[in-house]
Write a protein that holds these residues in place. Structure first.
Motif, PDB file in Angstrom:
ATOM      1  N   ARG A   1      29.882 -58.220   7.414  1.00  0.00           N
ATOM      2  CA  ARG A   1      30.939 -58.110   8.424  1.00  0.00           C
ATOM      3  C   ARG A   1      32.242 -57.623   7.789  1.00  0.00           C
ATOM      4  O   ARG A   1      32.918 -56.749   8.335  1.00  0.00           O
ATOM      5  N   LEU A   2      32.603 -58.168   6.635  1.00  0.00           N
ATOM      6  CA  LEU A   2      33.847 -57.772   5.977  1.00  0.00           C
ATOM      7  C   LEU A   2      33.851 -56.294   5.577  1.00  0.00           C
ATOM      8  O   LEU A   2      34.884 -55.631   5.650  1.00  0.00           O
ATOM      9  N   HIS A   3      32.689 -55.781   5.142  1.00  0.00           N
ATOM     10  CA  HIS A   3      32.614 -54.396   4.668  1.00  0.00           C
ATOM     11  C   HIS A   3      32.160 -53.420   5.748  1.00  0.00           C
ATOM     12  O   HIS A   3      31.984 -52.228   5.468  1.00  0.00           O
ATOM     13  N   GLU A   4      32.028 -53.915   6.986  1.00  0.00           N
ATOM     14  CA  GLU A   4      31.598 -53.060   8.089  1.00  0.00           C
ATOM     15  C   GLU A   4      32.557 -51.878   8.239  1.00  0.00           C
ATOM     16  O   GLU A   4      33.776 -52.034   8.205  1.00  0.00           O
ATOM     17  N   GLY A   5      31.987 -50.692   8.369  1.00  0.00           N
ATOM     18  CA  GLY A   5      32.794 -49.490   8.552  1.00  0.00           C
ATOM     19  C   GLY A   5      33.312 -48.872   7.261  1.00  0.00           C
ATOM     20  O   GLY A   5      33.951 -47.827   7.288  1.00  0.00           O
TER      21      GLY A   5
ATOM     22  N   ILE B   1      27.150 -53.662  -2.372  1.00  0.00           N
ATOM     23  CA  ILE B   1      27.185 -55.127  -2.403  1.00  0.00           C
ATOM     24  C   ILE B   1      25.762 -55.677  -2.542  1.00  0.00           C
ATOM     25  O   ILE B   1      25.503 -56.564  -3.365  1.00  0.00           O
ATOM     26  N   GLU B   2      24.836 -55.154  -1.758  1.00  0.00           N
ATOM     27  CA  GLU B   2      23.446 -55.611  -1.808  1.00  0.00           C
ATOM     28  C   GLU B   2      22.820 -55.344  -3.178  1.00  0.00           C
ATOM     29  O   GLU B   2      22.074 -56.179  -3.695  1.00  0.00           O
ATOM     30  N   ARG B   3      23.120 -54.189  -3.770  1.00  0.00           N
ATOM     31  CA  ARG B   3      22.571 -53.878  -5.092  1.00  0.00           C
ATOM     32  C   ARG B   3      23.144 -54.784  -6.174  1.00  0.00           C
ATOM     33  O   ARG B   3      22.448 -55.171  -7.116  1.00  0.00           O
ATOM     34  N   VAL B   4      24.415 -55.158  -6.056  1.00  0.00           N
ATOM     35  CA  VAL B   4      25.012 -56.080  -7.028  1.00  0.00           C
ATOM     36  C   VAL B   4      24.302 -57.430  -6.968  1.00  0.00           C
ATOM     37  O   VAL B   4      23.972 -58.009  -8.010  1.00  0.00           O
ATOM     38  N   VAL B   5      24.034 -57.912  -5.772  1.00  0.00           N
ATOM     39  CA  VAL B   5      23.303 -59.178  -5.627  1.00  0.00           C
ATOM     40  C   VAL B   5      21.916 -59.031  -6.246  1.00  0.00           C
ATOM     41  O   VAL B   5      21.468 -59.909  -7.004  1.00  0.00           O
ATOM     42  N   ALA B   6      21.225 -57.933  -5.951  1.00  0.00           N
ATOM     43  CA  ALA B   6      19.893 -57.706  -6.513  1.00  0.00           C
ATOM     44  C   ALA B   6      19.951 -57.629  -8.041  1.00  0.00           C
ATOM     45  O   ALA B   6      19.093 -58.194  -8.734  1.00  0.00           O
ATOM     46  N   ASN B   7      20.959 -56.947  -8.579  1.00  0.00           N
ATOM     47  CA  ASN B   7      21.118 -56.861 -10.036  1.00  0.00           C
ATOM     48  C   ASN B   7      21.284 -58.245 -10.645  1.00  0.00           C
ATOM     49  O   ASN B   7      20.686 -58.554 -11.677  1.00  0.00           O
TER      50      ASN B   7
ATOM     51  N   TRP C   1      27.895 -61.404  -3.503  1.00  0.00           N
ATOM     52  CA  TRP C   1      28.036 -60.873  -2.138  1.00  0.00           C
ATOM     53  C   TRP C   1      29.495 -60.547  -1.816  1.00  0.00           C
ATOM     54  O   TRP C   1      29.782 -59.578  -1.117  1.00  0.00           O
ATOM     55  N   LEU C   2      30.404 -61.368  -2.306  1.00  0.00           N
ATOM     56  CA  LEU C   2      31.816 -61.241  -1.918  1.00  0.00           C
ATOM     57  C   LEU C   2      32.694 -60.620  -3.000  1.00  0.00           C
ATOM     58  O   LEU C   2      33.914 -60.593  -2.859  1.00  0.00           O
ATOM     59  N   HIS C   3      32.109 -60.071  -4.056  1.00  0.00           N
ATOM     60  CA  HIS C   3      32.892 -59.666  -5.227  1.00  0.00           C
ATOM     61  C   HIS C   3      33.981 -58.640  -4.937  1.00  0.00           C
ATOM     62  O   HIS C   3      34.971 -58.596  -5.639  1.00  0.00           O
ATOM     63  N   ASP C   4      33.831 -57.831  -3.906  1.00  0.00           N
ATOM     64  CA  ASP C   4      34.857 -56.835  -3.557  1.00  0.00           C
ATOM     65  C   ASP C   4      35.671 -57.219  -2.322  1.00  0.00           C
ATOM     66  O   ASP C   4      36.499 -56.436  -1.851  1.00  0.00           O
TER      67      ASP C   4
ATOM     68  N   CYS D   1      38.866 -55.727   1.372  1.00  0.00           N
ATOM     69  CA  CYS D   1      38.758 -56.148   2.772  1.00  0.00           C
ATOM     70  C   CYS D   1      39.987 -56.878   3.307  1.00  0.00           C
ATOM     71  O   CYS D   1      39.970 -57.362   4.440  1.00  0.00           O
ATOM     72  N   GLY D   2      41.014 -56.994   2.507  1.00  0.00           N
ATOM     73  CA  GLY D   2      42.240 -57.618   2.987  1.00  0.00           C
ATOM     74  C   GLY D   2      42.160 -59.117   3.177  1.00  0.00           C
ATOM     75  O   GLY D   2      42.958 -59.689   3.915  1.00  0.00           O
TER      76      GLY D   2
END
Length: 155
Positions: A13-17, A30-36, A53-56, A61-62
């Protein structure tokens, strides 16, 4: 004890768009970082996984560490996310060196998982300055972080 929020849904939701430099949805990074993180460290705890998941989130995302806490994100997850968020105006490699010397295993592992995706050939190819960025930023960062991880794990 309150239930943990659905962190993956929150991150999406935060990274939507948002889109990466190749025009693909940013949530893929984000998904690849979690997988890594999970591929390299299957023993990663819930806070490390949530932080991946939330690292960025703070940087892109403000949101703030406090607003993430208000959404029910654990204090430890918020601490890791804040630590892997580069302070505005700081030199990238100086900041990475500080992370590497911190002895904070969770922070270093999340940042290494991020670094792994940033060094991926398909991502590097999408950046106009990809080869230079890889050579002067992400590869030196990887070396610093790996040394920091080895030090905190006693290797």
């Amino acid at each position: 004890m309150t239930a943990r929020p659905d962190i993956a849904a929150l991150a999406r939701r935060l990274h939507e768009g948002q889109f990466d430099k190749a025009g693909k949805p940013y949530v893929g990074h984000i998904e690849r970082v979690v997988a890594n993180l999970l591929n390299r460290w299957p023993d990663a705890g819930a806070d490390e996984i949530d932080a991946a998941w939330l690292h960025d989130a703070i940087e892109d995302c403000g949101v703030t560490e406090q607003s993430l806490r208000a959404l029910g994100v654990s204090g430890e997850t918020c601490r890791i996310v804040a630590a892997v968020t580069r302070p505005a105006g700081s030199d990238y490699l100086d900041w990475i060196g500080t992370l590497a010397r911190s002895g904070d295993r969770a922070v270093i592992r999340v940042k290494l998982a991020d670094n792994e995706d940033n060094r991926a050939p398909e991502r590097v190819a999408a950046w106009e300055d990809g080869p230079q960025r890889l050579a002067t930023r992400y590869e030196p960062a990887r070396r610093l972080l790996e040394a920091g991880l080895a030090a905190c794990e006693g290797a």
